[in-house]
Structures are given as C-alpha cells and as structure tokens.
Design a protein around this motif. Sequence first.
Motif, PDB file in Angstrom:
ATOM      1  N   LEU A 147       0.810  -1.222   0.000  1.00  9.43           N
ATOM      2  CA  LEU A 147       0.000   0.000   0.000  1.00  9.43           C
ATOM      3  C   LEU A 147       0.847   1.277   0.000  1.00  9.43           C
ATOM      4  N   PRO A 148       1.950   1.343   0.747  1.00  9.68           N
ATOM      5  CA  PRO A 148       2.759   2.565   0.701  1.00  9.68           C
ATOM      6  C   PRO A 148       3.240   2.901  -0.714  1.00  9.68           C
ATOM      7  N   LYS A 149       3.582   1.874  -1.491  1.00 15.80           N
ATOM      8  CA  LYS A 149       4.012   2.095  -2.870  1.00 15.80           C
ATOM      9  C   LYS A 149       2.867   2.613  -3.736  1.00 15.80           C
ATOM     10  N   VAL A 150       1.666   2.116  -3.463  1.00 18.28           N
ATOM     11  CA  VAL A 150       0.492   2.558  -4.211  1.00 18.28           C
ATOM     12  C   VAL A 150       0.153   4.000  -3.850  1.00 18.28           C
ATOM     13  N   LEU A 151       0.108   4.288  -2.567  1.00 16.70           N
ATOM     14  CA  LEU A 151      -0.229   5.638  -2.111  1.00 16.70           C
ATOM     15  C   LEU A 151       0.801   6.668  -2.582  1.00 16.70           C
ATOM     16  N   ALA A 152       2.044   6.224  -2.761  1.00 15.33           N
ATOM     17  CA  ALA A 152       3.110   7.138  -3.171  1.00 15.33           C
ATOM     18  C   ALA A 152       2.924   7.663  -4.588  1.00 15.33           C
ATOM     19  N   SER A 153       2.022   7.022  -5.370  1.00 17.41           N
ATOM     20  CA  SER A 153       1.807   7.474  -6.746  1.00 17.41           C
ATOM     21  C   SER A 153       0.798   8.614  -6.834  1.00 17.41           C
ATOM     22  N   ALA A 154       0.114   8.895  -5.732  1.00 20.09           N
ATOM     23  CA  ALA A 154      -0.897   9.963  -5.741  1.00 20.09           C
ATOM     24  C   ALA A 154      -0.244  11.311  -5.988  1.00 20.09           C
ATOM     25  N   SER A 155      -0.967  12.179  -6.664  1.00 19.76           N
ATOM     26  CA  SER A 155      -0.458  13.532  -6.879  1.00 19.76           C
ATOM     27  C   SER A 155      -1.596  14.537  -6.717  1.00 19.76           C
ATOM     28  N   PRO A 156      -1.300  15.713  -6.176  1.00 18.54           N
ATOM     29  CA  PRO A 156      -2.315  16.754  -5.974  1.00 18.54           C
ATOM     30  C   PRO A 156      -2.505  17.583  -7.244  1.00 18.54           C
ATOM     31  N   VAL A 324      -4.666 -13.486   7.858  1.00 18.18           N
ATOM     32  CA  VAL A 324      -3.295 -13.083   7.511  1.00 18.18           C
ATOM     33  C   VAL A 324      -2.523 -12.596   8.733  1.00 18.18           C
ATOM     34  N   GLY A 325      -3.229 -12.350   9.827  1.00 16.96           N
ATOM     35  CA  GLY A 325      -2.561 -11.953  11.057  1.00 16.96           C
ATOM     36  C   GLY A 325      -2.061 -10.531  11.066  1.00 16.96           C
ATOM     37  N   GLU A 326      -2.690  -9.674  10.253  1.00 18.63           N
ATOM     38  CA  GLU A 326      -2.274  -8.270  10.177  1.00 18.63           C
ATOM     39  C   GLU A 326      -3.491  -7.376   9.966  1.00 18.63           C
ATOM     40  N   LYS A 327      -3.457  -6.203  10.568  1.00 22.86           N
ATOM     41  CA  LYS A 327      -4.509  -5.222  10.371  1.00 22.86           C
ATOM     42  C   LYS A 327      -4.201  -4.394   9.120  1.00 22.86           C
ATOM     43  N   PHE A 328      -5.193  -4.245   8.281  1.00 22.91           N
ATOM     44  CA  PHE A 328      -5.073  -3.438   7.065  1.00 22.91           C
ATOM     45  C   PHE A 328      -5.605  -2.055   7.381  1.00 22.91           C
ATOM     46  N   VAL A 329      -4.699  -1.156   7.684  1.00 18.16           N
ATOM     47  CA  VAL A 329      -5.132   0.198   8.072  1.00 18.16           C
ATOM     48  C   VAL A 329      -4.423   1.228   7.207  1.00 18.16           C
ATOM     49  N   PHE A 330      -5.015   2.406   7.144  1.00 15.70           N
ATOM     50  CA  PHE A 330      -4.441   3.493   6.358  1.00 15.70           C
ATOM     51  C   PHE A 330      -3.773   4.507   7.301  1.00 15.70           C
TER      52      PHE A 330
END
Length: 330
Positions: A147-156, A324-330
């Motif tokens: 997710l960090p890689k995906v979010l890093a593609s956002a642009s304003p 999966v044993g992990e929380k999917f949070v933003f």
Amino acid sequence: MSSPTFSSSSTADDVASAFSNEIAGKNVLITGTSKNGIGFETALAIAKHGANLVIITGYNDQRLKESENAIKAQVPTANIRRLVLDLASLSAVRTAADEVNSYSEPIHVLIHNAAAAISPFKLTVDNLETQMATAHIGPFLFTKLILPKVLASASPSPSPYTPRVVFVSSMAIRSGSGSGVNFETIAKPDAATYDAMDAYSQAKCANVMTALELCKRARGRVNAYSLHPGVIFTNMIQKEESRELAQASGLMNADGKPNTTGGVEWKTLAQGAATTVTAAFDPRLNDKPGAFLSDCAVNDEIVPAHCTDPGNRAKLWEVTEGIVGEKFVF
C-alpha cells in the motif's frame, strides 16, 4: 473531443489507445500474466500504449520470461519487470511484497487478475482453500503490504491523480446467496461441503466486497474497482483439473473446444482484457469509486445485495485480517 464508447467486442488495444494519455508514464503491476490469459493481454496493451513500467507476476519465472519475451517481440521498447508471486502462499506473498517495496518507483495501478483453477477441493500450504486463497486472501495481504508504494503514486493539483486497485471478478457473483461468502469456511475449509463452482462464486464475491470496502476505508486515497471480463477460453479453463467441470457445465465440448452453441457469448482474450484496461485508466471512473464494470462500462445494477451489504463487507475484511494476522489500516 467526444468521449470514447466501447462495446462487448472492444479490445484491450482499443481501450488503451483511447486512454493512452492516462497510461503514459504510469507504473502498473498485474498479477497472473501467463500467455493465453487476459492478464497477459492487459500487460501487452498497456506496454504498447506508453506505460513507464509494467510489472508482470506469476508463480513460475520461466513462464513469466516467456510472457516478457512475447511482449517485447511486439513492443521492443517495453519496460517489463518480472516478479515471482505465488498468491497461494502467504509467506511467498510477503517475500514478493518486500521486493516491490524495494523498488524506487511508486505503483500507480495494481491489477488483481490472477485466479486458481476451478477444480476439486485443494488446500494451500497455509491450509486455505486454493480458490479463495489465490483470488482473495493472497491479494488482500499483497495489497496491504505494498500500500505505501500505491499511495506514493498519488499527486495533488494541478494534475491530480488517485491510485487505482482493480479486481477481476466475474458474473458468477450473482450465483451466490446469503452473505455471498461463507465466513466459517474461509478460515477453516471443509471438504465435505465444498463445491467448485460455489467456491469460485465466493472468491469472486470477495473481490467485489473488498473493492467496495477498500474505497470506504481509503476515504478517497485509493479508488478500487471490480469487473466481469466476459467468458473467455483462457489457459485457466483449459487446465486438466478444470476440464471436467467445464464440460459438465456446458462451457466446453467433449473435444476440449469452447461450446459455441450453448448460448454463451464468448470473447477473445483481447476482448476479455478490455474491461480491465477500462477499470485501470478510464478517467470517467474518477468519481465512481467501487464501481463494477462489464463490457467496458459501469454496471453496478447487476451486483447482488450480498456483495454490497456494508455488514458483509466489514466482516469479510475483519475475517481476512484474522487469517493473515495483520490489520489493514491506512
């Protein structure tokens, strides 16, 4: 300039050509890209129309190399990167995610195309049912981890861009009932109650539910979509383990060829990939997060209530986090 219009006969190349400005410069990761599949056709069309980087994935690197060579034979300048990703193994998903997170580039579009064969009951190394693991649980974890890689593609503004996650689902979502998925057997598969087509329907329902819930939880930071690609004679349906079921359901003739007399509207591989390319790049979807597409157009009205129900979606999310044993949070 008028907006492009597509139909059931439109191809991935038709769509990619229309949206080449949106594709240009993007980094796209596509799961399940073996030759003779719609993931491969999606990768080919995107590479042909200006993507900066196309990451192709699969569990067999030799087959990935064949796909890479086939794309470069048509698009010599294509920037193709192979990623070994076995979605049926949570450990392998984590290893692949670590590799993606080491890339210098962000990921603009993540396309979940991979699926397991519709076959007799089989467990993964994590003791999960193979279809649900490959189509939902593995992709859920992979999305969470990169997710960090995906979010890093956002642009304003002035050129705003919201990353996209695309799930290749199926019209089989309409054959489910109740909650659309059996929350008990996701974590504890039961061979006694297993039905291959029902398992397929549940996995595809999970795709739609995850897309909708991802949009809700992302709060505008990611746009997710799901889709029905059509009925296509892919390598998956041709696998030996799927053949008996395909013949029993009338999709395949006794000679192993598609049944063209049973009322099924077959699509070519290129036509099947068209809706995926639409979901990944059509700018008209920017204000329609969570939309379900078929034949390159929004078709939300065919999505059954068991997929859209907020309670079902939230429960699936939480059950999958537990697996999966992990929380999917933003």
